[in-house]
Design a protein around this motif. Sequence first.
Motif, PDB file in Angstrom:
ATOM      1  N   GLU A 153       0.830  -1.201   0.000  1.00 14.05           N
ATOM      2  CA  GLU A 153       0.000   0.000   0.000  1.00 14.05           C
ATOM      3  C   GLU A 153       0.869   1.258   0.000  1.00 14.05           C
ATOM      4  O   GLU A 153       1.820   1.363   0.778  1.00 14.05           O
ATOM      5  N   GLY A 154       0.546   2.170  -0.888  1.00 15.88           N
ATOM      6  CA  GLY A 154       1.298   3.419  -0.990  1.00 15.88           C
ATOM      7  C   GLY A 154       2.522   3.347  -1.872  1.00 15.88           C
ATOM      8  O   GLY A 154       3.133   4.383  -2.177  1.00 15.88           O
ATOM      9  N   ASP A 155       2.907   2.143  -2.300  1.00 14.94           N
ATOM     10  CA  ASP A 155       4.034   2.019  -3.220  1.00 14.94           C
ATOM     11  C   ASP A 155       3.619   2.485  -4.618  1.00 14.94           C
ATOM     12  O   ASP A 155       2.429   2.639  -4.912  1.00 14.94           O
ATOM     13  N   GLU A 156       4.610   2.690  -5.477  1.00 14.41           N
ATOM     14  CA  GLU A 156       4.340   3.256  -6.801  1.00 14.41           C
ATOM     15  C   GLU A 156       4.894   2.366  -7.908  1.00 14.41           C
ATOM     16  O   GLU A 156       5.969   1.762  -7.772  1.00 14.41           O
ATOM     17  N   ALA A 197      -1.564   0.230  -4.336  1.00 22.08           N
ATOM     18  CA  ALA A 197      -0.416   0.985  -4.854  1.00 22.08           C
ATOM     19  C   ALA A 197      -0.906   2.064  -5.824  1.00 22.08           C
ATOM     20  O   ALA A 197      -2.076   2.129  -6.188  1.00 22.08           O
ATOM     21  N   THR A 198       0.019   2.913  -6.254  1.00 24.92           N
ATOM     22  CA  THR A 198      -0.292   4.033  -7.139  1.00 24.92           C
ATOM     23  C   THR A 198       0.440   3.873  -8.458  1.00 24.92           C
ATOM     24  O   THR A 198       1.626   3.519  -8.488  1.00 24.92           O
ATOM     25  N   SER A 236      10.380   7.945  -7.356  1.00 23.25           N
ATOM     26  CA  SER A 236      10.471   8.370  -5.955  1.00 23.25           C
ATOM     27  C   SER A 236      10.976   7.208  -5.126  1.00 23.25           C
ATOM     28  O   SER A 236      11.181   6.093  -5.624  1.00 23.25           O
ATOM     29  N   ASP A 237      11.134   7.448  -3.846  1.00 21.53           N
ATOM     30  CA  ASP A 237      11.576   6.389  -2.947  1.00 21.53           C
ATOM     31  C   ASP A 237      10.504   5.318  -2.760  1.00 21.53           C
ATOM     32  O   ASP A 237      10.782   4.257  -2.196  1.00 21.53           O
ATOM     33  N   ARG A 238       9.275   5.599  -3.221  1.00 27.70           N
ATOM     34  CA  ARG A 238       8.203   4.609  -3.130  1.00 27.70           C
ATOM     35  C   ARG A 238       8.081   3.781  -4.411  1.00 27.70           C
ATOM     36  O   ARG A 238       7.259   2.871  -4.474  1.00 27.70           O
ATOM     37  N   THR A 239       8.892   4.091  -5.420  1.00 26.50           N
ATOM     38  CA  THR A 239       8.823   3.340  -6.673  1.00 26.50           C
ATOM     39  C   THR A 239       9.353   1.922  -6.466  1.00 26.50           C
ATOM     40  O   THR A 239      10.464   1.729  -5.988  1.00 26.50           O
ATOM     41  N   LYS A 240       8.544   0.945  -6.813  1.00 26.38           N
ATOM     42  CA  LYS A 240       8.944  -0.453  -6.679  1.00 26.38           C
ATOM     43  C   LYS A 240       9.174  -1.138  -8.028  1.00 26.38           C
ATOM     44  O   LYS A 240       9.991  -2.042  -8.131  1.00 26.38           O
ATOM     45  N   LYS A 270      16.656   3.930  -7.249  1.00 26.53           N
ATOM     46  CA  LYS A 270      15.536   4.064  -6.314  1.00 26.53           C
ATOM     47  C   LYS A 270      15.175   2.735  -5.660  1.00 26.53           C
ATOM     48  O   LYS A 270      14.201   2.648  -4.902  1.00 26.53           O
TER      49      LYS A 270
END
Length: 406
Positions: free
Chosen positions: A110-113, A137-138, A160-164, A191
């Motif tokens: 959740e919240g990852d990109e 996720a986004t 971003s730091d949320r990019t997976k 990242k």
Amino acid sequence: MLNASIREQFPILDQEINGHPLVYLDSAASSQKPIAVIEAIEDYYRRNHSNVHRGVHTLGTQATDAYEGARERVRSFIHAAVPEEIIFTRGTTTAINLVASSYGDANVGEGDEIVLTPMEHHANLIPWQQLAKRKGATLRYVELTPDGRVTLDAVQAVLSDRTKIVAMSHVSNVLGTINPIAEVARLAHEKGAVMVVDAAQSAPHRKLDVQALDCDFLAFSGHKMLGPTGIGVLYGKKQLLKNMEPVEFGGEMIDYVDLYESTWKDIPYRFEAGTPIIAGAVGLAAAIDFLEEIGLENVEAHERELASYAIEQMKTIEGIEIYGPEDRVGLVTFNLKDVHAHDLATVLDMQGIAVRAGHHCAQPLMRLLKQSSTARASFYLYNTKEEVDRFIEGLRQTKEYFNYEF
């Protein structure tokens, strides 16, 4: 230009459509098959067919050797480090879905990109949409230049730091754009994200080196590169694959089975449940042999020359709008003003000329282009300059058919 005799190796092209010699300009959808591939599949079924990995009899050994030999052939073709990094699938779509379901479900939260581009084929878009829905996720999209290119600045703007996961086509099936995969992979890795590459439109036409690209996963289909339908490839870095769970279960992929618990084989077999696509793998290996004998660099140069010539001639026809950058692979996507792409393709077919028409499984890109559909002519190693001339003449006759006036 390649030797025109290559065309003679493709028996399907020696026919008439609606009373005209066939001009096949739809290879980006699916390529035609040379005699060598057809005979390799026929020979397998006539002489070597058996299930693989299970029997100790001679036919079982021959079939296993052919199947695993095809895996090694693919490894060499894309310069993977070891055969275990090659998984046979039904095609690009299945391969990308495997990554989204296995790696994605385990590593995206959740919240990852997940970073994509608007030019993606639906096969490299919908699996990530579904993953994002499952995990909360986004999705983030790289903005394209006006002519349909990806710049590194635009990529950096959405990372971003949320990019997976960063998922991107190597070559656009609509615009012909060649994306800077190695550079994007470097930015993704900075990242901590993985790079997934849809190579369905690049594997048939240009040399691939997954280690030079440094992508984490790469997928392509056999039927677009002279091979049979129903066979595709997922490449994955060995350490990533070893940590992934299978998404299909049954025979062949198991190690130990009890009434309540089971364990899996090592890679790649844990991802190839059931009887694998043996004949398809044999046909794909024969297609790779055919392409490499000609030379991928020669194939790419031939197609680019045809596309460049076609574009030059199309620009002399008033009302033609061409989409995509100047630097492109061997395809041209276009529209004729005030004529629907389906109508255009139908009239060309009346002249024996096969082109694609529609949204090309890229509806978001169509909306970006402000078009509901487009026509696409895609060239391959068996096409000739004379066929391009017939295509251009076909466009002129199509204008006359619709009593086209400005």
